[in-house]
Design a protein around this motif. Structure first.
Motif, PDB file in Angstrom:
ATOM      1  N   VAL A 117      -9.168  -7.149  10.026  1.00 18.26           N
ATOM      2  CA  VAL A 117      -8.081  -6.695   9.146  1.00 18.26           C
ATOM      3  C   VAL A 117      -8.689  -6.531   7.758  1.00 18.26           C
ATOM      4  O   VAL A 117      -9.219  -7.494   7.195  1.00 18.26           O
ATOM      5  N   TYR A 118      -8.616  -5.319   7.229  1.00 17.34           N
ATOM      6  CA  TYR A 118      -9.203  -5.037   5.923  1.00 17.34           C
ATOM      7  C   TYR A 118      -8.144  -4.317   5.094  1.00 17.34           C
ATOM      8  O   TYR A 118      -7.856  -3.141   5.306  1.00 17.34           O
ATOM      9  N   ILE A 167      -6.954  -1.276   8.923  1.00 22.57           N
ATOM     10  CA  ILE A 167      -7.710  -0.907   7.726  1.00 22.57           C
ATOM     11  C   ILE A 167      -6.779  -0.113   6.819  1.00 22.57           C
ATOM     12  O   ILE A 167      -6.329   0.982   7.180  1.00 22.57           O
ATOM     13  N   ILE A 168      -6.490  -0.645   5.668  1.00 26.58           N
ATOM     14  CA  ILE A 168      -5.496  -0.060   4.760  1.00 26.58           C
ATOM     15  C   ILE A 168      -6.039  -0.111   3.342  1.00 26.58           C
ATOM     16  O   ILE A 168      -6.540  -1.151   2.895  1.00 26.58           O
ATOM     17  N   ASN A 169      -5.919   1.014   2.646  1.00 25.42           N
ATOM     18  CA  ASN A 169      -6.359   1.086   1.254  1.00 25.42           C
ATOM     19  C   ASN A 169      -5.260   1.741   0.423  1.00 25.42           C
ATOM     20  O   ASN A 169      -5.110   2.970   0.426  1.00 25.42           O
ATOM     21  N   GLY A 170      -4.468   0.914  -0.249  1.00 25.71           N
ATOM     22  CA  GLY A 170      -3.444   1.444  -1.137  1.00 25.71           C
ATOM     23  C   GLY A 170      -2.069   1.493  -0.498  1.00 25.71           C
ATOM     24  O   GLY A 170      -1.912   1.460   0.726  1.00 25.71           O
ATOM     25  N   SER A 197       0.260   4.046   7.603  1.00 29.43           N
ATOM     26  CA  SER A 197      -0.176   3.230   8.725  1.00 29.43           C
ATOM     27  C   SER A 197       1.011   2.573   9.419  1.00 29.43           C
ATOM     28  O   SER A 197       1.040   2.470  10.656  1.00 29.43           O
ATOM     29  N   ALA A 198       1.984   2.127   8.638  1.00 25.55           N
ATOM     30  CA  ALA A 198       3.182   1.544   9.227  1.00 25.55           C
ATOM     31  C   ALA A 198       3.932   2.556  10.083  1.00 25.55           C
ATOM     32  O   ALA A 198       4.431   2.235  11.178  1.00 25.55           O
TER      33      ALA A 198
END
Length: 485
Positions: free
Chosen positions: A362-363, A321-324, A331-332
């Motif tokens: 995966v979002y 889940i990643i935003n931006g 996250s990486a």
């Protein structure tokens, strides 16, 4: 001819009468017991006959006159003065049909000692119940399994010392009762509070032992001036929870627990073993746990005892889940994705198995970093209407050799462009792949089968869809709406 009647000797008559009397006495004794005759006498109020567990006599007193009269009747020593209080002692009472000892409306001095009262709880009776009473001492008594072991209402200057109150609803309860003393008593394992003080002020509560009371050792409601000191407590009940709830998507979450009153420190247990001990804070952070099921509880300790919290379960089901862009970089870093997000060195996310039953597998949204997602399996989102992969406002992504099975959408691409989908498998989803308001994406060599719909393209243009294997979908292999090129 007739026989002459002979006279009966008086001595013989006396012997016969005595013999018959003896037979009658023996018969009554045999049938009714040796106490039959004594029971027919005037009542004998020697306390030894009343103070037996067989009689289970409760005691009720209302007013000074009734107290004085009953003291005479029962043979209690004393005269009710401060120098010579009435002594009530050595009773064993079952409070099955009324309060064990109930005293009301008196200012006479008295001592109750060595009395045991039990069994009132099931019928809502108290052990010792004093209402509008002053100048009493309760010493060395036991009150177990009652509504309240000791209950004072509108009563003042009462001393409770060296008593035991266990396994009641409340061990000791005061209502509108001031200037009383509780000392050197044992108040354990009561179903709610050990000591409940309700609008009761300036009481002295010292050197008592209060262990294992379910809701707490001492509870005060609208009280002032109570002196509470030098009591011995175990740690009190407390509650554990996770900020992620039962399911966690990334293995990073925080356990929080309420403070255990009287606790010195805490030990956290994970799956039955000690995870960390000696904690003084009431939270603990878990970071990057792998997928799996984790069970937790906490123990609170002090020098007198320990108490355990509730147990909770946290199921880690990995999701991406990643935003931006900033969150993508973080996250990486957290998940050891290789690459740096550039065109020449895209982030690589690969070899995950994800269950989408609590969120999209995966979002990713709002990023233009370069990345590759490869050899990822996402399944089981359909029952809760989650997608295998959901993209919103994403560019420069590449998806290859992934499997999407039993999801609401295998891939849902919204407001996204310049992404590549190659050699992926979409099977048994509600919709294999949906392009919505998305442009310049490349979909080639994918296998789309046994879905309700294969490809759906809505309000999208200049996408490349070529050399895909689209078979055995229930309704439509391709669905185009408002789309071209």
């Amino acid at each position: 001819m007739y026989k002459k009647t002979e006279k009966i000797n008086p001595f013989t008559l006396l012997c016969v009468f005595a013999l018959l009397t003896s037979i009658c006495v023996f018969s009554f004794t045999f049938l009714f017991g040796e106490n039959y005759f004594s029971s027919q006498k005037a009542p004998n109020h020697n306390p030894i006959y009343l103070k037996t567990s067989d009689l289970n006599e409760s005691i009720f007193i209302d007013g000074n006159s009734m107290f004085s009269d009953l003291a005479i009747t029962e043979g209690w020593s004393g005269d009710g003065s401060s120098n010579n209080p009435y002594i009530i002692e050595n009773y064993i009472i079952l409070a099955l049909s009324e309060h064990g000892i109930e005293i009301r409306n008196t200012n006479l001095s008295f001592i109750i000692r060595n009395v045991s009262i039990t069994s009132g709880l099931s019928n809502y009776y108290h052990g010792f119940y004093l209402q509008n009473v002053t100048n009493g001492v309760l010493q060395n008594n036991t009150a177990n399994d009652n509504l309240a072991g000791f209950y004072l209402v509108d009563s003042n200057n009462i001393t409770l010392t060296k008593n035991t109150a266990n396994n009641n609803l409340h061990g000791v309860r005061f209502l509108h009762s001031d200037n009383n003393t509780i000392t050197n008593s044992t108040i354990n394992s009561n179903l709610e509070y050990g000591l409940y003080l309700d609008q009761s002020d300036y009481n002295n509560i010292t050197q008592n032992t209060l262990f294992y009371n379910v809701l707490g050792s001492i509870f005060e409601l609208d009280c002032v001036g109570n002196f509470i000191s030098d009591n011995i407590y175990d740690p009190e009940a407390f509650f554990l929870e996770s900020d992620s709830g039962e399911f966690d998507a990334d293995g990073t979450f925080t356990l929080n627990w309420t403070a255990s009153e009287n606790a010195d420190n805490y030990t956290l247990y994970q799956n039955g073993g000690v995870l960390v001990e000696g904690l003084t804070q009431t939270h603990y952070n878990l970071i990057d746990l792998p997928s799996g099921t984790y069970e937790y509880y906490v123990k609170a300790f002090n020098i007198y005892g320990e108490v355990s919290s509730n147990e909770i379960k946290v199921i880690v089901k990995f999701h991406i889940i990643i935003n931006g862009n900033v969150e993508f970089h973080q996250s990486a870093l957290n998940n050891n994705f290789t690459g740096d997000g550039s065109y020449s060195d895209p982030y690589l996310i690969e070899d995950y198995e994800i269950s989408a039953d609590i969120d999209h597998g995966v979002y990713i949204r709002n990023t233009n970093l370069y990345f590759i997602i490869r050899n990822v399996v996402v399944s089981d989102g359909a029952p809760n209407q989650y997608s295998g992969v959901l993209l919103e406002n994403v560019t420069n992504g590449r998806f290859e050799s992934n499997t999407m099975e039993n999801n609401q959408y295998g891939f849902y691409i919204k407001d996204s462009f310049n992404n590549t989908f190659i050699s992926n498998t979409m099977t048994n989803n509600i919709n294999g792949l949906l392009l919505n308001c998305s442009y310049y994406n490349n979909l080639t060599l994918n296998s789309v089968n046994n879905n309700r719909h294969g490809f759906s393209v809505e309000s999208s243009y200049n996408n490349t869809i070529a050399m895909n294997n689209v078979i055995n979908n229930t309704y439509l292999g391709f669905y185009l709406s408002g789309s071209y090129n």
